[in-house]
Design a protein around this motif. Structure first.
Motif, PDB file in Angstrom:
ATOM      1  N   PRO A 395       0.851  -1.027  -0.237  1.00  0.00           N
ATOM      2  CA  PRO A 395      -0.035   0.047  -0.116  1.00  0.00           C
ATOM      3  C   PRO A 395       0.820   1.482  -0.066  1.00  0.00           C
ATOM      4  O   PRO A 395       1.698   1.425   0.938  1.00  0.00           O
ATOM      5  N   GLY A 396       0.783   2.147  -0.977  1.00  0.00           N
ATOM      6  CA  GLY A 396       1.508   3.397  -1.173  1.00  0.00           C
ATOM      7  C   GLY A 396       2.648   3.329  -2.170  1.00  0.00           C
ATOM      8  O   GLY A 396       2.635   3.516  -3.055  1.00  0.00           O
ATOM      9  N   GLU A 397       3.677   2.498  -1.284  1.00  0.00           N
ATOM     10  CA  GLU A 397       4.991   2.320  -2.422  1.00  0.00           C
ATOM     11  C   GLU A 397       5.569   1.302  -1.674  1.00  0.00           C
ATOM     12  O   GLU A 397       5.739   0.877  -0.469  1.00  0.00           O
ATOM     13  N   GLY A 398       6.187   0.409  -2.583  1.00  0.00           N
ATOM     14  CA  GLY A 398       6.927  -0.696  -2.197  1.00  0.00           C
ATOM     15  C   GLY A 398       6.625  -1.919  -2.749  1.00  0.00           C
ATOM     16  O   GLY A 398       5.717  -2.093  -3.270  1.00  0.00           O
ATOM     17  N   THR A 399       7.436  -3.007  -1.975  1.00  0.00           N
ATOM     18  CA  THR A 399       6.784  -4.365  -2.370  1.00  0.00           C
ATOM     19  C   THR A 399       6.724  -5.058  -0.995  1.00  0.00           C
ATOM     20  O   THR A 399       7.368  -4.946  -0.132  1.00  0.00           O
TER      21      THR A 399
END
Length: 410
Positions: A395-399
């Motif tokens: 959620p938002g950014e990343g993995t």
């Protein structure tokens, strides 16, 4: 000039097809029983037509009123066509037609009294009545020929399928041999490389320790110390690569054996997190709902999986962002989630990253080192434990890498 070349190019193809057709005919003839060959059909069509003619005479003798009175002379053609093919069927059709002419048309004028043209003109009506039977018999013979041609085409298709199956089997065997040679080469090369690399790294570390003990290191030896540090780092990378290649080779050869035993999964996660914190100096947050969770698994292999996931998260995320590890207990399952705050992985590449030697274009363009082996090894280890692993966007950014394992393994 071009048309001549096209014609010359077609000739070998036509010759090949003719040769193939001849081979199919020979094979088809070899598979047919001796009593179903054409010469036998030519001989037997005479008594078969005679039987049909006898049935017609019986109909006339007993004055039987049948809807199709001359059907017994069509049945011999059908029987001969089914058993012996188009040639004997045409012979039977000719004999049946002559028999009908003999029955319905007076033969005296045709051979003795009247000229043949006059005889045909006088009996045109009766010959016209016989013509449909002749056309039906010829049609039966043609259909039989198509049926025989279909059999040959089916035989040709079967032969081609067998040839392709043999080629595929041969290619499969060659691929298996090549794969075995590749695995053997990787195994031997890795074992042979590991010893000298370990020796080089050991010597570099010894030299580094001796240099660090020197209180006032001369400036000319500072470059030597930096060179030794690079040697130590690069030999560590090579040693890690060799370990991954050996593990992948064992996995692909089916030689990787698990040693399951009762172990604390929370403790495994804690050790992996602490190790990566010491190595990278990054903030790694571990959250678990319980203090301990006992499962039956290979603790060393699970530690290897978590280490690979944490190493990737640290490697491909900004240094100021934390890596989050969470452990959740589900119904007879436990879920481990490793999240980073990096750029993320595109949806079309989330399945491919678990293939050996695959790296995303962003990873290839980055200065971070990697060979694309860690996730492939993780996937195999997890699946051998009866679990699943996949990647999804955070959620938002990343993995987020999600690892699900059964709590109780048989």
């Amino acid at each position: 000039m071009q048309a001549t070349r096209v014609k010359q190019g077609r000739r070998p193809l036509i010759l090949m097809r003719l040769r193939q057709s001849a081979e199919v005919r020979k094979l088809y003839a070899a598979r047919v029983p001796w009593w179903r060959r054409a010469p036998i059909g030519y001989l037997l069509c005479i008594p078969i037509v005679a039987c049909g003619l006898g049935i017609v005479y019986l109909e006339h003798f007993f004055a039987l009123h049948i809807y199709v009175p001359d059907l017994p002379l069509v049945l011999p053609v059908l029987l001969v066509a089914l058993l012996w093919g188009v040639g004997p069927a045409l012979g039977a059709a000719l004999l049946c037609t002559l028999a009908l002419i003999y029955i319905y048309v007076p033969p005296q004028g045709a051979f003795m009294l009247l000229p043949r043209v006059q005889w045909a003109a006088d009996n045109i009506d009766k010959l016209a009545e016989i013509m449909p039977f002749f056309l039906i018999e010829v049609g039966i013979a043609i259909i039989a020929g198509q049926r025989e041609s279909a059999r040959r085409r089916a035989l040709l298709a079967e032969l081609e399928a067998q040839a392709r199956a043999q080629d595929l089997e041969q290619l499969n065997e060659e691929l298996k041999r090549a794969d075995m040679l590749k695995d053997h080469f990787i195994s031997v090369a890795s074992h042979e490389l590991k010893t000298p690399i370990t020796t080089i790294r050991g010597q570099a570390q010894i030299a580094l320790r001796r240099l660090t003990r020197v209180a006032d290191l001369p400036p000319e030896l500072e470059n030597v110390r930096l060179a030794l540090q690079k040697i130590d780092e690069q030999t560590y990378r090579l040693s890690a690569l060799i370990d991954d290649m050996l593990a992948l080779s064992s996995i692909q050869a089916g030689k990787l054996k698990l040693r399951p035993r009762s172990c604390d999964l929370v403790e495994i996660c804690r050790e992996a997190v602490e190790d990566q914190q010491l190595v990278s100096g990054r903030a790694i947050i571990l959250s678990t709902p319980v203090e301990s969770l006992t499962i039956k698994a290979d603790s060393d292999r699970l530690h290897q999986v978590l280490t690979n996931l944490l190493s990737n998260a640290v490697k491909y995320s900004p240094e100021h962002t934390p890596v989050e590890v969470s452990l959740t207990c589900l119904d007879h399952q436990v879920e481990i989630r490793v999240r980073d705050h990096g750029r993320g992985i595109p949806e079309d590449q989330r399945e491919q990253i678990f293939q050996a030697f695959y790296r995303t274009p962003e990873a290839q363009a980055s200065p971070k080192d990697g060979w694309g082996l860690g996730l492939a090894i993780c996937k195999d280890i997890v699946e051998r434990h009866g679990g699943r692993i996949w990647c999804e966007p955070a959620p938002g950014e990343g993995t987020v890498f999600v690892l699900v394992l059964p709590v109780n393994l048989d």
